[in-house]
Design a protein around this motif. Structure first.
Motif, PDB file in Angstrom:
ATOM      1  N   LEU A 105      55.759  16.837  34.430  1.00 12.71           N
ATOM      2  CA  LEU A 105      54.694  16.591  33.452  1.00 12.71           C
ATOM      3  C   LEU A 105      53.320  17.024  33.966  1.00 12.71           C
ATOM      4  N   LYS A 106      53.212  17.242  35.271  1.00 18.37           N
ATOM      5  CA  LYS A 106      51.939  17.709  35.831  1.00 18.37           C
ATOM      6  C   LYS A 106      51.658  19.160  35.457  1.00 18.37           C
ATOM      7  N   SER A 107      52.731  19.939  35.216  1.00 18.12           N
ATOM      8  CA  SER A 107      52.539  21.359  34.934  1.00 18.12           C
ATOM      9  C   SER A 107      52.946  21.783  33.525  1.00 18.12           C
ATOM     10  N   VAL A 108      53.726  20.959  32.832  1.00 19.46           N
ATOM     11  CA  VAL A 108      54.194  21.322  31.493  1.00 19.46           C
ATOM     12  C   VAL A 108      53.884  20.180  30.535  1.00 19.46           C
ATOM     13  N   HIS A 109      53.211  20.497  29.421  1.00 21.65           N
ATOM     14  CA  HIS A 109      52.977  19.504  28.372  1.00 21.65           C
ATOM     15  C   HIS A 109      54.012  19.753  27.273  1.00 21.65           C
ATOM     16  N   PRO A 110      54.939  18.813  27.071  1.00 21.05           N
ATOM     17  CA  PRO A 110      56.019  19.033  26.098  1.00 21.05           C
ATOM     18  C   PRO A 110      55.508  19.220  24.674  1.00 21.05           C
ATOM     19  N   VAL A 111      56.222  20.034  23.908  1.00 25.65           N
ATOM     20  CA  VAL A 111      55.893  20.222  22.502  1.00 25.65           C
ATOM     21  C   VAL A 111      56.672  19.218  21.657  1.00 25.65           C
ATOM     22  N   MET A 112      56.171  18.949  20.453  1.00 27.99           N
ATOM     23  CA  MET A 112      56.839  18.040  19.527  1.00 27.99           C
ATOM     24  C   MET A 112      57.644  18.871  18.523  1.00 27.99           C
ATOM     25  N   LEU A 113      58.958  18.645  18.519  1.00 26.37           N
ATOM     26  CA  LEU A 113      59.850  19.358  17.615  1.00 26.37           C
ATOM     27  C   LEU A 113      60.640  18.380  16.760  1.00 26.37           C
TER      28      LEU A 113
END
Length: 189
Positions: free
Chosen positions: A20-28
């Motif tokens: 989570l420090k490098s990737v912000h998840p998308v909402m699907l």
């Protein structure tokens, strides 16, 4: 964390924090990359698992449909799309324990792999005056003058308009009946 999902996998506490420090998840919706639902404003890995807070895009039909299903409780699950970087077989649980993974997306789903991954709350829409005016003009077909009078003083505001004609009230009633019938799934011609 530590609870087996329907496939038997368990995620170790903290296994998702590094990613989570490098990737912000998308909402699907339903893990479909073509069905972007909105944005996650907060994604936090805590002692219990992931805690997320987001906004659904209500300017899309998908957003309105999913929001409606969430509000009525027909849709309650969340599910993550992730890549495992480190895992090991845990003989005591007869399952794989994921030690390190990166979450790329979090989806609203009907049946989550992890039964404990659910939506806790769905807030009401926060509509601005401009949103309401757009709803009345674009969606209900009212003139801007009529929409503003209605917003300002309700139906009494329309009656008090100097330039309001009886057909304005008739148009309003017809537009409202039409909108209600569309919501109910009926159509009058």
């Amino acid at each position: 964390y530590k609870k087996a999902d329907r496939g038997g996998d368990r995620i170790a506490p903290g296994a998702l924090a590094e990613g989570l420090k490098s990737v912000h998840p998308v909402m699907l919706f339903n893990h479909d990359p073509g069905s972007v639902l909105g944005v996650w404003d907060d994604v936090v890995s805590n002692a219990r698992g992931l805690k997320v807070k987001g906004r659904i895009n209500m300017d899309t039909q998908l957003g309105r449909d999913v929001y409606s299903n969430l509000k009525m409780g027909a849709l309650q699950g969340l599910s993550i799309g992730y890549k495992t970087h480190d895992a090991e077989w845990d003989k005591s649980y007869e399952s794989r324990e994921i030690k390190l993974a990166t979450v790329y997306e979090i989806s609203a789903v009907a049946i989550p792999m992890q039964p404990a991954a659910t939506v806790d709350a769905v807030k009401a829409l926060e509509m601005t005056d401009r949103d309401i005016e757009t709803l009345l003009t674009r969606d209900a077909g009212l003139s801007r003058t009529v929409a503003r009078a209605l917003m300002r003083n309700g139906v009494a505001g329309l009656r008090n308009m100097h330039d309001a004609a009886p057909e304005d009230l008739e148009d309003l009633a017809a537009s409202l009946r039409h909108s209600i019938n569309l919501k109910r799934g009926t159509r009058h011609v």
